[in-house]
Scaffold this motif. Structure first.
Motif, PDB file in Angstrom:
ATOM      1  N   LEU A 191     -52.467 -24.415  52.416  1.00  0.00           N
ATOM      2  CA  LEU A 191     -52.667 -22.909  52.455  1.00  0.00           C
ATOM      3  C   LEU A 191     -51.155 -22.188  52.337  1.00  0.00           C
ATOM      4  CD1 LEU A 191     -55.029 -22.559  55.633  1.00  0.00           C
ATOM      5  CD2 LEU A 191     -55.419 -22.599  53.118  1.00  0.00           C
ATOM      6  N   SER A 192     -49.990 -22.851  52.821  1.00  0.00           N
ATOM      7  CA  SER A 192     -48.580 -22.598  52.790  1.00  0.00           C
ATOM      8  C   SER A 192     -48.078 -22.259  51.482  1.00  0.00           C
ATOM      9  CB  SER A 192     -47.661 -23.560  53.428  1.00  0.00           C
ATOM     10  OG  SER A 192     -48.022 -24.808  53.167  1.00  0.00           O
ATOM     11  N   ASP A 193     -48.746 -22.941  50.366  1.00  0.00           N
ATOM     12  CA  ASP A 193     -48.432 -22.946  49.120  1.00  0.00           C
ATOM     13  C   ASP A 193     -49.013 -21.727  48.243  1.00  0.00           C
ATOM     14  OD1 ASP A 193     -46.310 -24.706  49.156  1.00  0.00           O
ATOM     15  OD2 ASP A 193     -47.601 -26.427  48.523  1.00  0.00           O
ATOM     16  N   ASP A 194     -50.339 -21.231  49.238  1.00  0.00           N
ATOM     17  CA  ASP A 194     -50.825 -20.074  48.233  1.00  0.00           C
ATOM     18  C   ASP A 194     -50.355 -19.010  47.805  1.00  0.00           C
ATOM     19  OD1 ASP A 194     -53.881 -19.274  47.627  1.00  0.00           O
ATOM     20  OD2 ASP A 194     -53.090 -17.631  48.700  1.00  0.00           O
ATOM     21  N   GLU A 195     -50.253 -18.380  46.606  1.00  0.00           N
ATOM     22  CA  GLU A 195     -49.463 -17.437  46.307  1.00  0.00           C
ATOM     23  C   GLU A 195     -50.074 -16.025  46.959  1.00  0.00           C
ATOM     24  OE1 GLU A 195     -48.807 -14.766  42.164  1.00  0.00           O
ATOM     25  OE2 GLU A 195     -49.862 -16.686  42.087  1.00  0.00           O
ATOM     26  N   MET A 196     -51.312 -15.878  47.404  1.00  0.00           N
ATOM     27  CA  MET A 196     -51.683 -14.640  47.927  1.00  0.00           C
ATOM     28  C   MET A 196     -51.403 -14.430  49.441  1.00  0.00           C
ATOM     29  SD  MET A 196     -53.637 -11.905  47.650  1.00  0.00           S
ATOM     30  CE  MET A 196     -54.620 -11.986  46.258  1.00  0.00           C
ATOM     31  N   PHE A 197     -50.909 -15.642  50.023  1.00  0.00           N
ATOM     32  CA  PHE A 197     -50.400 -15.613  51.228  1.00  0.00           C
ATOM     33  C   PHE A 197     -48.723 -15.317  51.452  1.00  0.00           C
ATOM     34  CE2 PHE A 197     -48.118 -18.497  54.686  1.00  0.00           C
ATOM     35  CZ  PHE A 197     -48.328 -17.626  55.552  1.00  0.00           C
ATOM     36  N   LEU A 198     -47.866 -15.512  49.952  1.00  0.00           N
ATOM     37  CA  LEU A 198     -46.894 -15.205  50.221  1.00  0.00           C
ATOM     38  C   LEU A 198     -46.814 -13.485  49.982  1.00  0.00           C
ATOM     39  CD1 LEU A 198     -45.194 -17.869  48.023  1.00  0.00           C
ATOM     40  CD2 LEU A 198     -44.845 -17.470  50.425  1.00  0.00           C
ATOM     41  N   ARG A 199     -47.824 -13.079  48.807  1.00  0.00           N
ATOM     42  CA  ARG A 199     -47.726 -11.641  48.610  1.00  0.00           C
ATOM     43  C   ARG A 199     -48.322 -11.036  49.900  1.00  0.00           C
ATOM     44  NH1 ARG A 199     -51.445 -10.478  43.621  1.00  0.00           N
ATOM     45  NH2 ARG A 199     -50.998  -8.381  44.237  1.00  0.00           N
ATOM     46  N   PHE A 200     -49.350 -11.598  50.823  1.00  0.00           N
ATOM     47  CA  PHE A 200     -49.689 -10.972  52.074  1.00  0.00           C
ATOM     48  C   PHE A 200     -48.348 -10.846  52.881  1.00  0.00           C
ATOM     49  CE2 PHE A 200     -51.081 -10.878  56.424  1.00  0.00           C
ATOM     50  CZ  PHE A 200     -52.172  -9.880  56.360  1.00  0.00           C
TER      51      PHE A 200
ATOM     52  N   ASN B 192     -47.685 -20.509  73.327  1.00  0.00           N
ATOM     53  CA  ASN B 192     -49.166 -20.139  72.629  1.00  0.00           C
ATOM     54  C   ASN B 192     -48.737 -20.205  71.143  1.00  0.00           C
ATOM     55  OD1 ASN B 192     -51.053 -18.773  74.204  1.00  0.00           O
ATOM     56  ND2 ASN B 192     -49.339 -17.163  74.780  1.00  0.00           N
ATOM     57  N   THR B 193     -47.726 -20.632  70.420  1.00  0.00           N
ATOM     58  CA  THR B 193     -47.692 -20.793  69.003  1.00  0.00           C
ATOM     59  C   THR B 193     -47.413 -22.253  68.927  1.00  0.00           C
ATOM     60  OG1 THR B 193     -46.854 -18.670  69.036  1.00  0.00           O
ATOM     61  CG2 THR B 193     -46.847 -20.307  66.872  1.00  0.00           C
ATOM     62  N   MET B 194     -48.559 -23.160  69.110  1.00  0.00           N
ATOM     63  CA  MET B 194     -48.543 -24.549  69.108  1.00  0.00           C
ATOM     64  C   MET B 194     -48.695 -25.081  67.497  1.00  0.00           C
ATOM     65  SD  MET B 194     -50.533 -25.656  72.318  1.00  0.00           S
ATOM     66  CE  MET B 194     -52.024 -25.015  72.003  1.00  0.00           C
ATOM     67  N   VAL B 195     -47.516 -24.985  66.649  1.00  0.00           N
ATOM     68  CA  VAL B 195     -47.717 -25.424  65.211  1.00  0.00           C
ATOM     69  C   VAL B 195     -46.457 -26.331  64.918  1.00  0.00           C
ATOM     70  CG1 VAL B 195     -48.751 -23.189  64.576  1.00  0.00           C
ATOM     71  CG2 VAL B 195     -46.328 -23.322  64.539  1.00  0.00           C
ATOM     72  N   GLU B 196     -46.557 -26.973  64.246  1.00  0.00           N
ATOM     73  CA  GLU B 196     -45.567 -27.813  63.526  1.00  0.00           C
ATOM     74  C   GLU B 196     -44.773 -27.152  62.052  1.00  0.00           C
ATOM     75  OE1 GLU B 196     -47.217 -31.617  62.432  1.00  0.00           O
ATOM     76  OE2 GLU B 196     -47.752 -31.897  64.530  1.00  0.00           O
ATOM     77  N   ARG B 197     -43.597 -27.196  62.430  1.00  0.00           N
ATOM     78  CA  ARG B 197     -42.740 -26.344  61.436  1.00  0.00           C
ATOM     79  C   ARG B 197     -42.233 -27.290  60.314  1.00  0.00           C
ATOM     80  NH1 ARG B 197     -41.171 -21.273  63.215  1.00  0.00           N
ATOM     81  NH2 ARG B 197     -41.912 -20.845  65.266  1.00  0.00           N
ATOM     82  N   GLY B 198     -43.049 -28.264  59.779  1.00  0.00           N
ATOM     83  CA  GLY B 198     -42.824 -29.428  58.998  1.00  0.00           C
ATOM     84  C   GLY B 198     -43.181 -28.955  57.623  1.00  0.00           C
ATOM     85  N   THR B 199     -43.404 -27.802  57.274  1.00  0.00           N
ATOM     86  CA  THR B 199     -43.891 -27.543  55.686  1.00  0.00           C
ATOM     87  C   THR B 199     -42.451 -26.962  54.992  1.00  0.00           C
ATOM     88  OG1 THR B 199     -44.670 -25.234  56.158  1.00  0.00           O
ATOM     89  CG2 THR B 199     -46.377 -27.020  56.221  1.00  0.00           C
ATOM     90  N   ALA B 200     -42.665 -27.190  53.820  1.00  0.00           N
ATOM     91  CA  ALA B 200     -41.693 -26.457  53.102  1.00  0.00           C
ATOM     92  C   ALA B 200     -41.504 -24.875  53.279  1.00  0.00           C
ATOM     93  CB  ALA B 200     -41.785 -26.952  51.417  1.00  0.00           C
TER      94      ALA B 200
END
Length: 436
Positions: A157-166, A29-37
């Motif tokens: 999106l992975s580098d967004d500061e609000m994402f890390l805060r979330f 169900n989780t079809m994502v690529e784990r290639g981001t930093a």
């Protein structure tokens, strides 16, 4: 209301001790690529769900579900070593919605991954439509984890500061906005994309509705075969020669009837993948709406500049439109003096210069948005094609496996019936054909 209410009653309805099959289903169900930093540095999980009861902002008692987000450094653990304890944080579904709204506002040129459904839709009768049903909550937990991994795997999106805060900060504040506008000259590419998104939404919705109806009917057909098992068992009790064969055939019929539960449960995973792209269509439309807004602002800037240039032309030539406000003012109060006209011309020149800069700026913004958004749209198309192709192929393989399994059960039943004495070699086949 924050998920960390101190006066809440807690009931765990999810757990982290997943079986190998459940873990495999989660991976499917989780079809994502784990290639981001980010995903190379951090492991992200929605580990479990809890049902809580507490008072909301208007002091009313309510029952709701919270989800445990776990994050930990993605470090290599030495053999026999102990992994670092994860950082944990409880979030409500509504907080996921607020965070996604923030992404929609902040990154209008990006197709934002969708959330799983808030309420149970496209369900067949055996599945509960209750939002607090454990099976529904578990599917939504998997969907929320998939959402976080989708965001974490996105190059922007992975580098967004609000994402890390979330993921780590309880006190993060998320905002949303909306705009109403009407575009005169919409971009043809985005118009075509919006139509495609609408069509895809309609097709997937119809597909899910058909699947729910088929699942209902298939469930009924399989379960009816359970009656054969009961009848064969009762029949075997009054037969001496055929008793064992009838009893065995009845057992196979019971197995056949029970097999539909596993079949439809496995099908539900593929339905969830289709639902994800049903919700993705809303994200695509959001990008199209943002492009419309930018185009609208450009058209308004061009219209404003045109109006100012026309005013300057009228003031310079001395011609006045009969039904204009300026024309009525001239008739009432007489002609303006030369100094007044020069002063107005100077103000108009400045205003026209500012208007030209505004038009140029909007043109740049429109071109930048088009370039950035279309790049992400191409990335999304590739992701969509790969995911749906994989899901449909896996679904076809699952259907083939299901047919082989049910065929094997039917063959076993037929073999048991053939071992009995009916007086005719074809009687077993005839009886089996009637039963099916």
């Amino acid at each position: 209301m924050m998920a960390e209410s101190g006066s809440s009653e807690v009931a765990v309805i999810g757990n982290v001790d997943l079986t190998s099959t459940e873990l495999e289903n989660n991976i499917i169900n989780t079809m994502v690529e784990r290639g981001t930093a980010l995903l190379r540095r951090m492991e992200i999980n929605v580990a479990e769900a809890e049902k809580r009861t507490g008072k909301n902002t208007v002091n009313m008692q309510e029952t709701y579900t919270v989800y445990l987000i776990e994050t930990r450094p993605a470090e290599t653990i030495a053999e026999g070593g102990t992994p670092a304890a994860p950082d944990t944080l409880w979030r409500r579904y509504s907080e996921f919605e607020l965070f996604r709204n923030y992404l929609l506002v902040t990154y209008p040129h990006i197709i934002i991954p969708p959330l799983p459904e808030k309420r149970a839709e496209f369900v067949w009768h055996k599945l509960s439509a209750d939002n607090l049903d454990p099976d529904f909550v578990e599917r939504r937990r998997v969907g929320l984890e998939n959402f976080l991994l989708r965001v974490a795997s996105h190059p922007v999106l992975s580098d967004d500061e609000m994402f890390l805060r979330f993921l780590t900060d309880v006190d993060s504040r998320l905002k949303s906005l909306s705009a109403m506008f009407r575009v005169k000259n919409p971009d043809k590419q985005f118009t075509a994309l919006k139509h495609y998104s609408d069509d895809l939404n309609t097709i997937i919705s119809q597909l899910l509705r058909v699947r729910a109806k088929v699942a209902d009917r298939l469930y009924g057909v399989y379960k009816v075969h359970g009656n054969y098992g009961r009848v064969f068992s009762e029949w075997s009790a009054i037969e001496k020669e055929m008793g064992d064969g009838l009893q065995s055939a009845g057992h196979h019929m019971d197995t056949y009837a029970a097999s539909i539960d596993d079949i439809l449960e496995e099908e539900e995973h593929y339905a969830d993948q289709l639902k994800e792209y049903l919700f993705y269509t809303d994200a695509v439309r959001s990008v199209c709406r943002k492009q419309d807004l930018i185009q609208y602002e450009l058209e308004m800037a061009v219209q404003d500049l045109s109006t100012k240039k026309q005013q300057k032309e009228e003031l310079t030539s001395g011609t006045v439109r009969i039904f204009s406000l300026k024309g009525m003012t001239t008739k009432l109060f007489g002609q303006e003096s030369q100094e007044q006209r020069e002063s107005k011309l100077e103000a108009l020149d400045l205003s026209i210069h500012e208007g030209e800069e505004a038009v140029n700026e909007k043109n740049r913004e429109c071109k930048e948005f088009l370039q950035t958004a279309w790049g992400d749209i191409e990335r999304f198309r590739e992701q969509k094609d790969n995911d749906l192709r994989e899901a449909l192929i896996s679904y076809a393989i699952m259907q083939i496996s299901m047919c082989k399994k049910t065929g094997s059960i039917n063959q076993s039943s037929c073999c048991r019936l053939m071992k009995m004495d009916y007086g005719s070699p074809n009687t077993a086949y005839s009886l089996f054909a009637v039963l099916n």
